[in-house]
Design an enzyme around this catalytic site. Structure first.
Site, mmCIF file in Angstrom:
data_model
loop_
_atom_site.group_PDB
_atom_site.id
_atom_site.type_symbol
_atom_site.label_atom_id
_atom_site.label_comp_id
_atom_site.label_asym_id
_atom_site.label_seq_id
_atom_site.Cartn_x
_atom_site.Cartn_y
_atom_site.Cartn_z
ATOM 1 N N GLY A 208 83.508 -14.542 -8.234
ATOM 2 C CA GLY A 208 84.462 -15.644 -8.207
ATOM 3 C C GLY A 208 85.876 -15.179 -7.934
ATOM 4 O O GLY A 208 86.668 -15.891 -7.303
ATOM 5 N N ARG B 281 85.614 -3.536 -12.692
ATOM 6 C CA ARG B 281 84.866 -4.688 -13.212
ATOM 7 C C ARG B 281 83.594 -4.200 -13.904
ATOM 8 O O ARG B 281 82.754 -3.549 -13.285
ATOM 9 C CB ARG B 281 84.502 -5.626 -12.064
ATOM 10 C CG ARG B 281 83.650 -6.819 -12.450
ATOM 11 C CD ARG B 281 84.448 -7.845 -13.225
ATOM 12 N NE ARG B 281 83.756 -9.119 -13.303
ATOM 13 C CZ ARG B 281 84.210 -10.170 -13.976
ATOM 14 N NH1 ARG B 281 85.368 -10.079 -14.605
ATOM 15 N NH2 ARG B 281 83.531 -11.294 -14.001
ATOM 16 N N GLN C 116 76.799 -0.461 -4.304
ATOM 17 C CA GLN C 116 77.056 0.656 -3.398
ATOM 18 C C GLN C 116 76.517 0.345 -2.002
ATOM 19 O O GLN C 116 77.197 0.579 -0.998
ATOM 20 C CB GLN C 116 76.399 1.930 -3.940
ATOM 21 C CG GLN C 116 76.943 2.400 -5.270
ATOM 22 C CD GLN C 116 76.037 3.415 -5.939
ATOM 23 O OE1 GLN C 116 75.237 4.095 -5.285
ATOM 24 N NE2 GLN C 116 76.132 3.530 -7.257
ATOM 25 N N GLU D 86 91.167 -13.024 23.946
ATOM 26 C CA GLU D 86 91.012 -11.951 24.944
ATOM 27 C C GLU D 86 89.562 -11.785 25.389
ATOM 28 O O GLU D 86 89.139 -10.713 25.791
ATOM 29 C CB GLU D 86 91.566 -10.612 24.414
ATOM 30 C CG GLU D 86 92.994 -10.661 23.926
ATOM 31 C CD GLU D 86 93.973 -11.091 25.002
ATOM 32 O OE1 GLU D 86 93.630 -11.033 26.184
ATOM 33 O OE2 GLU D 86 95.093 -11.491 24.647
ATOM 34 N N LEU E 235 97.876 -16.786 30.010
ATOM 35 C CA LEU E 235 96.720 -16.693 30.903
ATOM 36 C C LEU E 235 95.767 -17.862 30.675
ATOM 37 O O LEU E 235 95.471 -18.627 31.584
ATOM 38 C CB LEU E 235 95.997 -15.360 30.691
ATOM 39 C CG LEU E 235 94.676 -15.180 31.443
ATOM 40 C CD1 LEU E 235 94.890 -15.212 32.956
ATOM 41 C CD2 LEU E 235 94.006 -13.863 31.036
ATOM 42 N N THR E 236 95.303 -18.014 29.442
ATOM 43 C CA THR E 236 94.302 -19.024 29.111
ATOM 44 C C THR E 236 94.801 -20.441 29.403
ATOM 45 O O THR E 236 95.965 -20.770 29.161
ATOM 46 C CB THR E 236 93.920 -18.904 27.630
ATOM 47 O OG1 THR E 236 93.336 -17.628 27.407
ATOM 48 C CG2 THR E 236 92.930 -19.984 27.213
ATOM 49 N N GLY F 2 89.141 -20.027 29.914
ATOM 50 C CA GLY F 2 89.628 -18.890 29.152
ATOM 51 C C GLY F 2 89.012 -17.608 29.671
ATOM 52 O O GLY F 2 89.620 -16.850 30.419
ATOM 53 N N ARG G 48 76.015 -2.504 -0.672
ATOM 54 C CA ARG G 48 76.739 -3.608 -0.052
ATOM 55 C C ARG G 48 78.092 -3.172 0.502
ATOM 56 O O ARG G 48 78.531 -3.681 1.536
ATOM 57 C CB ARG G 48 76.960 -4.737 -1.069
ATOM 58 C CG ARG G 48 75.691 -5.400 -1.550
ATOM 59 C CD ARG G 48 75.973 -6.397 -2.659
ATOM 60 N NE ARG G 48 76.638 -7.593 -2.164
ATOM 61 C CZ ARG G 48 77.047 -8.591 -2.946
ATOM 62 N NH1 ARG G 48 76.889 -8.514 -4.260
ATOM 63 N NH2 ARG G 48 77.630 -9.660 -2.420
ATOM 64 N N GLY H 154 100.153 -17.507 22.162
ATOM 65 C CA GLY H 154 100.925 -17.108 20.992
ATOM 66 C C GLY H 154 102.399 -16.963 21.315
ATOM 67 O O GLY H 154 102.770 -16.393 22.345
#
Length: 698
Positions: A428, A333, A353, A451, A158-159, A164, A355, A198
């Protein structure tokens, strides 16, 4: 739960190996197996286990050691893996038709392993194949078995390079020649080249190509889809008149070959027009069952809504993987503590928590919403295949289009922010490529673009809502819909008069509170957007200019708030239904409340500006409730992750291991066959090293 279910759960969901995560699992308030069975059901869990086992047991899917593969090698391997998925016959065509959610599960399971593989399979079977099945007729069904036997490999074109989102401006043409009963597919210039497609770069043999249909003397009939062969299936060489190639390396999903194509007077049979929206007789007369051109255009692009709904599921999978990695890592950790001799898991910190746990709640809420919207889409497609031309069917199509257009932005942006938060929350170690968070971020990023650009898509949703308000004002039409997503607008004036009245923090810990607030917020933004639009028109702006000047702070916010309301409502109803087993009610309702309040908190300024909130107590109560819910869910977090996380081989993140042993050898991620080869390789290196030592000693 009945003992038979428990037995089934133990067989389908074996216990996790003991390790550092065991302490959190022991503190969970519910059985993760019971929740998995409630949310998925035995059949779905069995299918997922079959898929994951097939991948892990097959040497072709062994994870490569030593970093990323070269792009060409990766694409070659990805195609071989895609072919192997077909050979495994994980889901038969009959199963796809009888249980559409199993198709959804297959694609998402493949995506958990690698989105390049999932996208390659999805674009061939579900985008290319579904476009033929849903937009064509019986004369096109000959292609379907060839897709599953891999006689042909498809893509969706399509695009174009210069267009687009603005699909009406697509410039590829299809002129009908009645003397030969053929369409002539042509790209007028390079800007009309199909682009970003794609599977087109290296492997597609056929494409569903969108082009402007012209008939002799009848002018242009707008955008239509055609099946066009672009390569020879045996040699993969381009067909005459087709220039096709790969567009190169991307930020992510580089196992998928995105390509371009130009057509120079390529002739195809008349029958290769996908003719559900319109057809051309052998003599060259254009015929269509639609009287309204806009309705016909929507039918031509109906597959886009399906793809957008699928992208919602893809985004949710990425969010699930990210929070699974980050929460398991946070539970193992250890940093700092009340004394110098005692360190505690970082998940014990309120900041961690706050986050992470709202994104865990978002993963659950959006997962339920995406599945329900997918089933709504299936209902719509079944009506279309049954040639339902009723007003109700058309209204359902508009409603689903509005939901799909806003759900892709909400889900992809939530995943984008959530993955980044998870990456940072892992310090890290989150930045280390082998822990996968960087790959998830890159692979999720295109969900915000393909899309339809997210910000442009949101205009479709706000336009739908504004049209409902206009109809209501003009003729007193009722705001009711098949899916009941806009039924609350029946009480539009009354809702605008409501205010936040929650007497205590305890009362605030339920998703009914954000649900009521969201209804007010959507009504407020709808009124503000409507007034802004009318103001722009009164000032002399035409409709295009007026709508363009209403997006920022008005229509964009309206569309997102409406979709957030819909997600909150569906998850609230799901978690409060009587069929929820009693042991699961508390944790599910906490997730529902946390998602609703956390999402709502991002609109605090609007709630105060519009007068729904007044005084500092309202805002403080929402914030306190969010932190309280995070604290209540902290001990359940690992068990909640256990429900949504795939096996270690698929998750592919050393810091997200199911046993919490983050310092152990990464060999489990190679797969069973890969581990055997790696161990043989290690033994060989050992004896080589011994020989070198012996030489040195000599």
């Amino acid at each position: 739960m009945a003992s038979s279910s428990e037995g089934s759960g133990d067989a389908l969901l074996p216990d996790f190996p003991r390790g550092p995560l065991q302490a959190y699992r022991a503190r969970a308030s519910f059985s993760w197996k019971e929740l998995a069975l409630f949310l998925e059901g035995e059949d779905m869990l069995r299918l997922k286990k079959t898929i994951f086992s097939a991948l892990e047991d097959d040497p072709l899917f062994a994870r490569p050691g030593g970093g990323d593969l070269p792009m060409e090698k990766y694409r070659e391997l990805n195609f071989l893996r895609c072919r192997r998925v077909f050979e495994h016959d994980l889901l038969r065509v009959e199963d796809m038709l009888q249980s559409p959610l199993k198709v959804w599960a297959l694609v998402n399971c493949l995506g958990m392993y690698d989105w390049s593989l999932a996208a390659k399979f999805f674009l061939n079977v579900l985008v290319f194949g579904s476009a033929i099945y849903n937009s064509g007729s019986e004369r096109h069904f000959k292609y379907i078995p060839k897709i599953f036997s891999m006689e042909i490999f498809g893509c969706f074109a399509l695009t174009e390079l210069s267009h687009g989102t603005n699909t009406k401006a697509i410039r590829t043409t299809a002129h009908y020649d009645p003397t030969t009963e053929e369409f002539i597919i042509h790209s007028p210039d390079f800007e009309a080249a199909k682009f970003w497609v794609g599977n087109m770069g290296k492997t597609a043999t056929h494409a569903v190509v969108f082009a402007q249909l012209h008939t002799p003397g009848g002018g242009c009939h707008g955008l239509h889809a055609f099946v066009v062969q672009i390569r020879d299936p045996k040699t993969l060489l381009p067909m005459p008149g087709v220039m096709v190639g790969d567009i190169g390396k991307k930020l992510g999903q580089n196992g998928l070959d995105n390509g371009f194509a130009m057509f120079h007077q390529v002739r195809i049979p008349r029958q290769d027009l996908l003719n559900r929206a319109g057809d051309v007789t052998p003599e060259g007369t254009y015929v269509t069952p639609f009287k309204d051109d806009r309705q016909r255009f929507r039918m031509s692009l109906a597959s886009l809504s399906s793809s957008r709904v699928s992208i919602v599921g893809m985004s949710v999978v990425n969010l699930k993987l990210a929070v699974s990695i980050a929460i398991r890592f946070s539970a193992t950790r250890r940093q700092f503590g009340p004394t110098d001799k005692e360190e505690i898991p970082v998940l014990e910190y309120q900041m961690q928590q706050w986050r992470l746990l709202p994104y865990l709640a978002a993963a659950y809420a959006l997962d339920h919403f995406s599945k329900s919207l997918f089933l709504d889409m299936v209902e719509l497609q079944q009506g279309r295949l049954g040639k339902d031309a009723s007003a109700g069917q058309a209204e359902l199509g508009r409603e689903i289009h509005a939901l799909a257009s806003a759900s892709k932005p909400l889900a992809s942006w939530t995943a984008q922010r959530g993955i980044q938060e998870c990456r940072e929350a892992c310090g890290g170690h989150g930045y280390l490529a082998m822990n996968r968070l960087g790959h998830l971020r890159d692979d999720n990023d295109p969900n915000c673009t393909y899309e339809g650009d997210n910000n442009v898509l949101l205009q479709q949703t706000s336009n739908y809502l504004l049209s409902l308000l206009a109809r209501r004002a003009q003729g007193g039409a009722h705001c009711k819909s098949r899916l009941k997503t806009v039924d609350f607008l029946e009480a539009y004036p009354d809702i605008l008069g409501q205010r936040f009245e929650v007497p205590s923090l305890e009362d605030c810990l339920d998703s009914s509170v954000p649900l009521a607030a969201y209804e007010w917020l959507v009504c407020y933004l709808l009124r503000e957007s409507d007034q802004k639009l009318n103001q722009e028109k009164r000032s002399g702006s035409n409709d295009f200019e007026a709508r363009n000047n209403c997006q920022v702070y008005y229509c964009r916010s309206l569309a997102l708030a409406f979709l957030e309301l819909t997600v909150v409502r569906r998850f609230h109803e799901h978690t409060h239904q009587p069929s929820v087993p009693p042991p699961l009610r508390a944790v599910l309702r906490r997730l529902s409340a946390l998602y609703g309040l956390w999402s709502l908190s991002q609109h605090t300024a609007l709630l105060y500006r519009g007068g729904y909130f007044s005084g500092e107590q309202a805002g403080k109560m929402i914030e306190t409730a969010i932190l309280d819910l995070c604290s209540q869910l902290k001990d359940d977090a690992v068990a909640l992750v256990d429900v949504i996380a795939p096996p270690d081989f698929v998750l592919d993140s050393p810091i997200g291991r199911a046993d919490g042993e983050v310092r152990r050898s990464p060999l489990p991620w190679l797969g069973r066959s890969g581990r055997r080869r790696a161990l043989r390789h290690q033994r060989g290196l050992f004896w080589q090293l011994m020989a070198v030592i012996a030489d040195l000693r000599g």
